[in-house]
Design a protein around this motif. Structure first.
Motif, PDB file in Angstrom:
ATOM      1  N   LYS A 110       0.826  -1.205   0.000  1.00  0.00           N
ATOM      2  CA  LYS A 110       0.000   0.000   0.000  1.00  0.00           C
ATOM      3  C   LYS A 110       0.862   1.258   0.000  1.00  0.00           C
ATOM      4  CE  LYS A 110      -4.051  -2.190   2.057  1.00  0.00           C
ATOM      5  NZ  LYS A 110      -4.995  -2.243   3.183  1.00  0.00           N
ATOM      6  N   ARG A 111       2.001   1.198   0.702  1.00  0.00           N
ATOM      7  CA  ARG A 111       2.932   2.322   0.624  1.00  0.00           C
ATOM      8  C   ARG A 111       3.473   2.459  -0.787  1.00  0.00           C
ATOM      9  NH1 ARG A 111       5.250   0.136   5.240  1.00  0.00           N
ATOM     10  NH2 ARG A 111       7.155  -0.374   4.113  1.00  0.00           N
ATOM     11  N   GLY A 112       3.702   1.311  -1.426  1.00  0.00           N
ATOM     12  CA  GLY A 112       4.266   1.321  -2.771  1.00  0.00           C
ATOM     13  C   GLY A 112       3.390   2.034  -3.773  1.00  0.00           C
ATOM     14  N   ILE A 113       2.073   1.839  -3.697  1.00  0.00           N
ATOM     15  CA  ILE A 113       1.201   2.496  -4.673  1.00  0.00           C
ATOM     16  C   ILE A 113       1.141   3.999  -4.415  1.00  0.00           C
ATOM     17  CG2 ILE A 113      -1.028   2.285  -3.486  1.00  0.00           C
ATOM     18  CD1 ILE A 113      -2.147   1.484  -6.308  1.00  0.00           C
ATOM     19  N   GLU A 114       1.271   4.409  -3.175  1.00  0.00           N
ATOM     20  CA  GLU A 114       1.323   5.846  -2.880  1.00  0.00           C
ATOM     21  C   GLU A 114       2.593   6.461  -3.460  1.00  0.00           C
ATOM     22  OE1 GLU A 114       1.013   5.929   1.319  1.00  0.00           O
ATOM     23  OE2 GLU A 114      -1.120   5.418   1.362  1.00  0.00           O
ATOM     24  N   LEU A 115       3.680   5.702  -3.432  1.00  0.00           N
ATOM     25  CA  LEU A 115       4.954   6.205  -3.946  1.00  0.00           C
ATOM     26  C   LEU A 115       4.976   6.313  -5.466  1.00  0.00           C
ATOM     27  CD1 LEU A 115       7.460   4.211  -1.679  1.00  0.00           C
ATOM     28  CD2 LEU A 115       6.639   6.545  -1.380  1.00  0.00           C
ATOM     29  N   MET A 116       4.165   5.492  -6.151  1.00  0.00           N
ATOM     30  CA  MET A 116       4.235   5.450  -7.614  1.00  0.00           C
ATOM     31  C   MET A 116       3.269   6.409  -8.295  1.00  0.00           C
ATOM     32  SD  MET A 116       2.172   1.927  -8.591  1.00  0.00           S
ATOM     33  CE  MET A 116       1.868   2.360 -10.294  1.00  0.00           C
ATOM     34  N   GLU A 117       2.511   7.185  -7.534  1.00  0.00           N
ATOM     35  CA  GLU A 117       1.477   8.033  -8.119  1.00  0.00           C
ATOM     36  C   GLU A 117       2.025   9.017  -9.149  1.00  0.00           C
ATOM     37  OE1 GLU A 117      -2.353   9.069  -5.957  1.00  0.00           O
ATOM     38  OE2 GLU A 117      -0.882   9.083  -4.342  1.00  0.00           O
ATOM     39  N   ASN A 118       3.243   9.476  -8.960  1.00  0.00           N
ATOM     40  CA  ASN A 118       3.789  10.491  -9.866  1.00  0.00           C
ATOM     41  C   ASN A 118       4.795   9.928 -10.863  1.00  0.00           C
ATOM     42  OD1 ASN A 118       2.337  12.639  -8.612  1.00  0.00           O
ATOM     43  ND2 ASN A 118       3.834  12.621  -6.942  1.00  0.00           N
ATOM     44  N   THR A 119       4.742   8.629 -11.118  1.00  0.00           N
ATOM     45  CA  THR A 119       5.625   8.021 -12.102  1.00  0.00           C
ATOM     46  C   THR A 119       4.786   7.276 -13.130  1.00  0.00           C
ATOM     47  OG1 THR A 119       5.898   5.811 -11.137  1.00  0.00           O
ATOM     48  CG2 THR A 119       7.212   7.583 -10.192  1.00  0.00           C
ATOM     49  N   ASP A 120       5.433   6.880 -14.224  1.00  0.00           N
ATOM     50  CA  ASP A 120       4.743   6.074 -15.230  1.00  0.00           C
ATOM     51  C   ASP A 120       5.229   4.634 -15.195  1.00  0.00           C
ATOM     52  OD1 ASP A 120       7.270   6.524 -16.159  1.00  0.00           O
ATOM     53  OD2 ASP A 120       6.671   7.078 -18.196  1.00  0.00           O
ATOM     54  N   ALA A 121       5.792   4.220 -14.079  1.00  0.00           N
ATOM     55  CA  ALA A 121       6.289   2.848 -13.942  1.00  0.00           C
ATOM     56  C   ALA A 121       5.138   1.872 -13.760  1.00  0.00           C
ATOM     57  CB  ALA A 121       7.246   2.747 -12.758  1.00  0.00           C
ATOM     58  N   ASN A 122       5.357   0.640 -14.207  1.00  0.00           N
ATOM     59  CA  ASN A 122       4.439  -0.463 -13.941  1.00  0.00           C
ATOM     60  C   ASN A 122       4.983  -1.219 -12.738  1.00  0.00           C
ATOM     61  OD1 ASN A 122       2.827  -0.040 -16.372  1.00  0.00           O
ATOM     62  ND2 ASN A 122       4.603  -0.838 -17.477  1.00  0.00           N
ATOM     63  N   VAL A 123       4.196  -1.287 -11.668  1.00  0.00           N
ATOM     64  CA  VAL A 123       4.661  -1.930 -10.440  1.00  0.00           C
ATOM     65  C   VAL A 123       3.861  -3.209 -10.223  1.00  0.00           C
ATOM     66  CG1 VAL A 123       5.019  -1.684  -7.962  1.00  0.00           C
ATOM     67  CG2 VAL A 123       5.299   0.296  -9.459  1.00  0.00           C
TER      68      VAL A 123
END
Length: 206
Positions: free
Chosen positions: A70-83
């Motif tokens: 859940k922390r990870g999805i908050e961190l990826m909000e401003n990137t175009d990476a596929n996690v």
């Protein structure tokens, strides 16, 4: 071992601890780094996304690992990476280190190939908190899933959105198609999304 590393040039695996990373390196997977818990930040995601658009989080198979997702999805909000989330079954091992003490690297690679997007992983985790055999519980599960989707819909590609909505429809036995649910969430204002749908009343065995 060099050959295995070459396969993963365009992606990176992020583990929670340095021992996990060392074990994977020793077994030939070279594009692996350690998150070291809360030290993993949005800056790290941004740096990694400059080198690869495919980031795999291999988290411990427990509640702490789910919280890290859940922390990870908050961190990826401003990137175009596929996690993606590599989910090691808890009955097999709690982390990559323990897993590789029991199984060959080929088994880890099989699990990695089944990795779900971080969005689908979190939705799956949300739904698992409810008794989906009960209509009232399915209502609550739906509302919790919708809350997550509306909050983080900016992180979804169209494919990911449809995939997750198909998953929700199947798990909740909803009388609506996954694409229609996707459109109601991602193609309209949040206020236009129904707060609770009508569910089939039969017990679920999904």
């Amino acid at each position: 071992s060099r050959g295995l590393g070459d396969v993963y040039k365009r992606q990176v695996i992020v583990t929670e601890g340095y021992v996990d990373t060392i074990m994977l390196h020793q077994h030939g997977l070279e594009n692996v780094v350690a998150a070291l818990g809360t030290a993993f930040t949005a800056d790290h995601i941004l740096i990694l996304s400059r080198m690869t658009k495919n980031i795999y989080l291999c988290l411990d198979a427990d509640k702490a690992g789910r919280s890290a997702a859940k922390r990870g999805i908050e961190l990826m909000e401003n990137t175009d990476a596929n996690v993606y989330i590599i989910e090691i079954p808890l009955e097999m091992a709690k982390d990559p280190d323990e897993f590789l003490q029991k199984y060959p690297i080929e088994e880890f690679i099989k699990i990695k190939k089944q990795a779900a997007s971080i969005q689908k992983f979190i939705i799956k985790s949300i739904l698992e908190e409810y008794d989906l055999s009960q209509a009232n519980s399915r209502d609550r599960a739906y509302n919790a899933a919708m809350e997550f989707l509306k909050e983080y819909r900016s992180t979804f590609t169209m494919f990911q959105g449809i995939e997750v909505c198909d998953f929700i429809v199947g798990k909740l036995d909803m009388p609506v198609g996954g694409y229609n649910l996707y459109r109601s969430i991602f193609k309209t204002d949040a206020k236009d999304v129904q707060s609770t749908p009508t569910f089939n009343t039969t017990s679920l065995n999904k």
